[in-house]
Design a protein around this motif. Structure first.
Motif, mmCIF file in Angstrom:
data_model
loop_
_atom_site.group_PDB
_atom_site.id
_atom_site.type_symbol
_atom_site.label_atom_id
_atom_site.label_comp_id
_atom_site.label_asym_id
_atom_site.label_seq_id
_atom_site.Cartn_x
_atom_site.Cartn_y
_atom_site.Cartn_z
ATOM 1 N N LYS A 88 0.731 -1.450 -0.019
ATOM 2 C CA LYS A 88 0.140 0.103 -0.091
ATOM 3 C C LYS A 88 0.811 1.430 -0.050
ATOM 4 N N GLU A 89 1.877 1.294 0.886
ATOM 5 C CA GLU A 89 2.866 2.547 0.695
ATOM 6 C C GLU A 89 3.729 2.528 -0.514
ATOM 7 N N PHE A 90 4.194 1.356 -0.975
ATOM 8 C CA PHE A 90 5.315 1.154 -1.957
ATOM 9 C C PHE A 90 4.442 0.638 -3.291
ATOM 10 N N THR A 91 3.765 1.472 -3.957
ATOM 11 C CA THR A 91 3.128 0.908 -5.186
ATOM 12 C C THR A 91 3.919 0.143 -6.254
ATOM 13 N N LEU A 92 3.424 -0.936 -6.687
ATOM 14 C CA LEU A 92 4.115 -1.861 -7.822
ATOM 15 C C LEU A 92 5.462 -2.173 -7.261
ATOM 16 N N CYS A 93 5.628 -2.500 -6.164
ATOM 17 C CA CYS A 93 6.839 -2.541 -5.486
ATOM 18 C C CYS A 93 7.499 -4.041 -5.924
ATOM 19 N N GLU A 94 6.742 -4.752 -6.848
ATOM 20 C CA GLU A 94 7.236 -5.989 -7.421
ATOM 21 C C GLU A 94 8.204 -5.719 -8.421
ATOM 22 N N ILE A 95 8.030 -4.645 -8.930
ATOM 23 C CA ILE A 95 9.132 -4.274 -9.949
ATOM 24 C C ILE A 95 10.356 -3.503 -9.574
ATOM 25 N N TYR A 96 10.353 -3.227 -8.399
ATOM 26 C CA TYR A 96 11.497 -2.487 -7.892
ATOM 27 C C TYR A 96 13.018 -3.108 -8.152
ATOM 28 N N GLY A 97 12.946 -4.434 -8.339
ATOM 29 C CA GLY A 97 14.169 -4.972 -8.756
ATOM 30 C C GLY A 97 14.923 -4.296 -9.947
ATOM 31 N N ILE A 98 14.219 -3.601 -10.752
ATOM 32 C CA ILE A 98 14.874 -2.883 -11.971
ATOM 33 C C ILE A 98 15.833 -1.791 -11.052
ATOM 34 N N GLY A 99 15.202 -1.127 -10.184
ATOM 35 C CA GLY A 99 15.884 -0.095 -9.670
ATOM 36 C C GLY A 99 17.075 -0.584 -8.661
ATOM 37 N N PHE A 100 16.895 -1.593 -8.079
ATOM 38 C CA PHE A 100 17.961 -2.268 -7.239
ATOM 39 C C PHE A 100 19.144 -2.588 -8.125
ATOM 40 N N THR A 121 10.062 12.862 -17.437
ATOM 41 C CA THR A 121 10.979 11.820 -16.693
ATOM 42 C C THR A 121 11.567 12.650 -15.735
ATOM 43 N N ALA A 122 12.304 13.679 -16.021
ATOM 44 C CA ALA A 122 12.778 14.790 -14.953
ATOM 45 C C ALA A 122 11.882 15.106 -13.800
ATOM 46 N N VAL A 123 10.646 15.368 -14.225
ATOM 47 C CA VAL A 123 9.527 15.757 -13.288
ATOM 48 C C VAL A 123 8.974 14.582 -12.310
ATOM 49 N N LEU A 124 9.144 13.054 -12.862
ATOM 50 C CA LEU A 124 9.060 12.019 -12.300
ATOM 51 C C LEU A 124 10.071 11.549 -11.240
ATOM 52 N N PHE A 125 11.359 12.067 -11.792
ATOM 53 C CA PHE A 125 12.634 11.628 -10.785
ATOM 54 C C PHE A 125 12.540 12.530 -9.468
ATOM 55 N N TYR A 126 12.146 13.794 -10.085
ATOM 56 C CA TYR A 126 12.236 15.112 -8.914
ATOM 57 C C TYR A 126 11.089 14.816 -7.850
ATOM 58 N N GLN A 140 13.024 2.793 -6.088
ATOM 59 C CA GLN A 140 11.524 3.148 -6.608
ATOM 60 C C GLN A 140 11.636 4.294 -7.531
ATOM 61 N N ASN A 141 12.503 5.275 -7.342
ATOM 62 C CA ASN A 141 12.563 6.463 -8.138
ATOM 63 C C ASN A 141 13.309 6.048 -9.346
ATOM 64 N N LEU A 142 14.489 4.852 -9.346
ATOM 65 C CA LEU A 142 15.037 4.750 -10.581
ATOM 66 C C LEU A 142 14.097 3.627 -11.601
ATOM 67 N N THR A 143 13.290 3.063 -10.779
ATOM 68 C CA THR A 143 12.588 2.105 -11.529
ATOM 69 C C THR A 143 11.504 2.788 -12.405
ATOM 70 N N PHE A 144 10.736 3.644 -11.709
ATOM 71 C CA PHE A 144 9.468 4.441 -12.414
ATOM 72 C C PHE A 144 10.168 5.443 -13.562
ATOM 73 N N SER A 145 11.304 5.938 -13.160
ATOM 74 C CA SER A 145 11.984 6.901 -14.040
ATOM 75 C C SER A 145 12.449 6.240 -15.498
ATOM 76 N N TYR A 146 13.191 5.126 -15.349
ATOM 77 C CA TYR A 146 13.678 4.357 -16.233
ATOM 78 C C TYR A 146 12.519 4.012 -17.165
ATOM 79 N N LEU A 147 11.283 3.198 -16.488
ATOM 80 C CA LEU A 147 10.141 2.844 -17.273
ATOM 81 C C LEU A 147 9.727 4.098 -17.999
#
Length: 290
Positions: A38-50, A126-131, A91-98
């Motif tokens: 609930k706190e970390f949306t779509l955390c299943e794909i955070y492996g991309i960022g890691f 992407t820059a706004v999303l990263f920020y 989380q940041n890198l995952t959504f930014s790269y996607l």
């Protein structure tokens, strides 16, 4: 032609890298498993960022990382701060790269100069999303503090009532801390745990104030400590005075939030007004031949 080839190459490279990241991100499943979905949306794909953090050997000792870590300590505690710091970066890198990959693909499918325009817009998004994800812990701390401030007057009122009826502060605090299960009361329970673990009552209260990061709670804690040092009579008076101040502050904040909500409602009202105006004036101007 060259432009098409360039954007097709960029999209292919970005897509291939994304696929490789997904295929090799399974090694971080143990990192992701404890996260609250609930706190970390779509955390299943955070492996991309890691995986990206591991590839680039990200340095967590920078000033920016230190500032974010301070917010993470408030949200999740010192014990798990390093873990959650890596989670927020992942989380940041995952959504930014996607986002970047999707923009590259869309740009390659566009025609003519629309490719460049769409790509530039995509980079800005992407820059706004990263920020946004960079300041997300700070925003969470702010929302948490606002929630605490709304709930705290009720808790203090009950503590004051119990203390004035003859109950010891520690017993009153413990009684109130188990009266609800919101974030504030969970933090209050940590004071009980600290005291049970041998930490001095005053130190446990100061730790509570630091975790809440709300000026009003810090002020309340200072009064409580002074009351404990001076005696029960002064403590009861301090609790009563703080209760009155907190309720007045809560009333002012409620009025301020109501005014802000009213101002936000003006935006959709103005949009509707302009729309209605266009619907009325359009036929009139057409009939007049304008």
């Amino acid at each position: 032609m060259i432009l098409n080839i360039v954007f097709l190459a960029i999209s292919l490279v970005a897509g291939i890298i994304l696929v490789l990241l997904i295929l090799t991100s399974g090694e971080f499943d143990d990192y992701i498993a404890p996260l609250d979905k609930k706190e970390f949306t779509l955390c299943e794909i955070y492996g991309i960022g890691f995986k990206l953090l591991k590839i680039f050997k990200f340095d967590y000792k920078t000033q920016s990382a230190a500032n974010i870590r301070d917010q993470v300590v408030i949200l999740h505690g010192e014990r798990y701060a390093d873990y959650y710091l890596s989670v927020y970066y992942a989380q940041n890198l995952t959504f930014s790269y996607l986002c970047f990959t999707v923009i590259c693909v869309l740009s390659s499918l566009a025609t003519g100069t629309d490719k460049i325009l769409l790509f530039i817009i995509g980079l800005l998004v992407t820059a706004v999303l990263f920020y946004y994800f960079t300041i997300l812990p700070k925003k969470k701390v702010k929302r948490r503090s606002e929630t605490f401030l709304l709930e705290f007057p009720n808790a203090v009122s009950t503590i004051a009532l119990l203390v004035n009826s003859g109950m010891m502060l520690r017993e009153a605090w413990k009684e109130v801390s188990f009266s609800d299960n919101t974030a504030l009361y969970l933090e209050m329970r940590k004071v009980n745990d600290d005291i049970d673990n041998g930490i001095a009552e005053i130190d446990a209260l100061y730790s509570f104030a630091n975790r809440c990061v709300t000026p009003e709670i810090k002020k309340f804690t200072s009064f409580i400590v002074q009351g404990l040092e001076k005696g029960s009579k002064d403590l009861a008076d301090a609790l009563k005075n703080q209760t009155d101040e907190l309720w007045e502050l809560k009333k002012q904040n409620t009025i301020k939030k109501g005014e802000l909500a009213s101002n936000k409602l003006l935006i959709p009202l103005m949009i509707m007004f302009v729309g209605v105006l266009i619907m009325i004036m359009g036929p009139i101007m057409t009939n007049l031949g304008i």
